[in-house]
Design a protein around this motif. Structure first.
Motif, short mmCIF file in Angstrom:
data_model
loop_
_atom_site.label_atom_id
_atom_site.label_comp_id
_atom_site.label_asym_id
_atom_site.label_seq_id
_atom_site.Cartn_x
_atom_site.Cartn_y
_atom_site.Cartn_z
N UNK A 179 -26.89 7.40 -4.06
CA UNK A 179 -26.46 7.37 -5.45
C UNK A 179 -27.43 6.56 -6.30
N UNK A 180 -27.89 5.43 -5.75
CA UNK A 180 -28.86 4.61 -6.47
C UNK A 180 -30.17 5.36 -6.65
N UNK A 181 -30.61 6.05 -5.59
CA UNK A 181 -31.86 6.81 -5.66
C UNK A 181 -31.75 7.96 -6.65
N UNK A 182 -30.57 8.56 -6.74
CA UNK A 182 -30.40 9.75 -7.58
C UNK A 182 -30.58 9.45 -9.06
N UNK A 183 -30.49 8.19 -9.46
CA UNK A 183 -30.67 7.82 -10.86
C UNK A 183 -32.13 7.56 -11.20
N UNK A 184 -33.00 7.61 -10.19
CA UNK A 184 -34.40 7.22 -10.40
C UNK A 184 -35.31 8.42 -10.53
N UNK A 185 -34.97 9.31 -11.43
CA UNK A 185 -35.81 10.48 -11.68
C UNK A 185 -35.41 11.13 -12.99
N UNK A 186 -36.34 11.84 -13.57
CA UNK A 186 -36.05 12.70 -14.72
C UNK A 186 -35.99 14.12 -14.18
N UNK A 187 -34.94 14.84 -14.54
CA UNK A 187 -34.71 16.14 -13.92
C UNK A 187 -34.46 17.20 -14.98
N UNK A 188 -35.47 18.01 -15.33
CA UNK A 188 -35.24 19.13 -16.25
C UNK A 188 -34.39 20.21 -15.60
N UNK A 189 -33.82 21.07 -16.43
CA UNK A 189 -33.14 22.25 -15.90
C UNK A 189 -34.19 23.25 -15.41
N UNK A 190 -33.73 24.25 -14.65
CA UNK A 190 -34.65 25.28 -14.20
C UNK A 190 -35.28 26.01 -15.39
N UNK A 191 -34.48 26.26 -16.42
CA UNK A 191 -35.00 26.95 -17.61
C UNK A 191 -36.06 26.11 -18.30
N UNK A 192 -35.85 24.80 -18.33
CA UNK A 192 -36.86 23.92 -18.93
C UNK A 192 -38.14 23.90 -18.10
N UNK A 193 -37.99 23.89 -16.78
CA UNK A 193 -39.17 23.96 -15.91
C UNK A 193 -39.92 25.27 -16.12
N UNK A 194 -39.17 26.38 -16.31
CA UNK A 194 -39.82 27.65 -16.58
C UNK A 194 -40.66 27.57 -17.85
N UNK A 195 -40.07 27.00 -18.90
CA UNK A 195 -40.77 26.88 -20.18
C UNK A 195 -41.97 25.95 -20.06
N UNK A 196 -41.81 24.85 -19.33
CA UNK A 196 -42.91 23.91 -19.12
C UNK A 196 -44.02 24.55 -18.29
N UNK A 197 -43.66 25.46 -17.41
CA UNK A 197 -44.66 26.18 -16.63
C UNK A 197 -45.41 27.15 -17.52
N UNK A 198 -44.67 27.93 -18.32
CA UNK A 198 -45.32 28.89 -19.21
C UNK A 198 -46.21 28.19 -20.24
N UNK A 199 -45.79 27.01 -20.68
CA UNK A 199 -46.57 26.26 -21.67
C UNK A 199 -47.75 25.51 -21.10
N UNK A 200 -47.86 25.48 -19.78
CA UNK A 200 -49.00 24.83 -19.16
C UNK A 200 -48.81 23.37 -18.81
N UNK A 201 -47.66 22.79 -19.20
CA UNK A 201 -47.46 21.37 -18.93
C UNK A 201 -47.40 21.05 -17.44
N UNK A 202 -46.70 21.89 -16.66
CA UNK A 202 -46.60 21.63 -15.23
C UNK A 202 -47.98 21.66 -14.59
N UNK A 203 -48.77 22.65 -14.94
CA UNK A 203 -50.13 22.73 -14.42
C UNK A 203 -50.97 21.51 -14.81
N UNK A 204 -50.79 21.04 -16.04
CA UNK A 204 -51.53 19.85 -16.49
C UNK A 204 -51.15 18.62 -15.67
#
Length: 318
Positions: free
Chosen positions: A261-286
């Motif tokens: 539970x403590x570990x689960x709070x230690x990350x930023x977690x986009x939704x799958x749709x947000x990851x898709x958009x970040x992938x299409x926009x090139x951010x994930x690759x960057x």
């Protein structure tokens, strides 16, 4: 018929036909790491029947780190795996390919014994690190920020469980390690000091963990699409049901819930749709390119591939 129409027709046909029988499921072998972010996707997918929903039968295998999983991928004993950002140099050097981002973790820490107050104080000290992991990367970043290199410390390569024992017994002065191991060490050594965290470098440097596929399986696009679909579905379940996700993962690992539970709070977690958009926009690759360039600076690799060559983002963004 367009791809989307064909895909919809296939999914609709499967839905009308009902659940697939065991012999109709495609078998895959997938590795995971026994902490919250390294296990939760696999655990949720198993608990919620997501593998079967997407026509898969997943043989899940536990590992202690990413590099060992890549060895298994290259040996043909594993199809898919999970790596933390510290192991991204492996796909960046052409040894495997990334199929999906997981989360931006900041559970890594540089920790030290009581009396060591700054990263600069690590000069000449014995530092335990699981080599090639995110703990290794964070240590290198923290030292570089103080104009120090690995030659300024006594770098001791250790696996995570050995670090816990060595730190608790005073055999090492510091470590590059992550939660929940940090929490375990802190309970044994109350005077432990946290010197650096991934979050110290965000957003200039993001630390996405990710899922990878073996080179032998990299051309099996339909299989990858199914695995990615499971990852996306489990990702959003984890985001929308945080307490249940922790419980499912704890039960899967047969460990207490509180450290997870403590570990689960230690990350930023986009939704799958947000990851898709970040992938299409090139951010994930960057982000992947930035991490790969860091490994050049660290002397880990010389000529990294561009993310467009090792991240199968087109499949993820569909």
């Amino acid at each position: 018929m367009t791809f989307k129409t064909a895909a919809f027709a296939t999914v609709s046909a499967l839905a009308l036909a009902g659940p697939l029988s065991a012999q109709d499921l495609q078998e895959i072998r997938m590795g995971y790491i026994a902490d919250y972010w390294g296990t939760s996707i696999a655990a949720i997918a198993t608990d919620q029947g997501m593998w079967e929903e997407h026509g898969l039968d997943a043989d899940l295998k536990v590992f202690t780190n990413g590099p060992i999983q890549v060895q298994a991928l290259n040996a043909g004993s594993l199809d898919f795996a999970y790596i933390v950002p510290g192991a991204l140099w492996l796909p960046a050097s052409g040894q495997t390919k990334v199929i999906a981002p997981n989360a931006f973790g900041y559970s890594d820490r540089v920790i030290a014994q009581e009396g060591i107050e700054t990263v600069a104080d690590l000069a000449g000290k014995r530092v335990g690190v699981p080599e090639g992991t995110s703990g290794d990367m964070l240590l290198r970043l923290a030292l570089a920020e103080q104009d120090l290199g690995l030659d300024a410390i006594e770098f001791i390569s250790m696996d995570p469980s050995t670090i816990v024992t060595a730190f608790a017994s005073g055999q090492i002065d510091a470590a590059g390690i992550w939660y929940p191991f940090v929490d375990v060490i802190g309970r044994r050594v109350p005077g432990m000091v946290e010197l650096a965290s991934n979050e110290d470098f965000f957003p200039d440097i993001a630390f996405p963990s990710s899922f990878i596929v073996s080179d032998d399986m990299a051309d099996e696009e339909e299989t990858i699409r199914r695995v990615v679909a499971v990852i996306k579905q489990a990702n959003d379940f984890r985001l929308n049901n945080p307490d249940e996700a922790v419980s499912i993962t704890a039960e899967f690992l047969n460990v207490p819930e509180e450290p997870l539970r403590a570990e689960s709070t230690m990350a930023r977690m986009p939704t799958a749709a947000e990851f898709e958009e970040l992938t299409r926009g090139g951010e994930v690759g960057n982000w992947f390119d930035t991490l790969a360039d860091l490994y050049v600076d660290f002397g880990k690799i010389e000529d990294p591939l561009p993310a467009s060559d090792f991240y199968l983002g087109k499949l993820y963004a569909e």
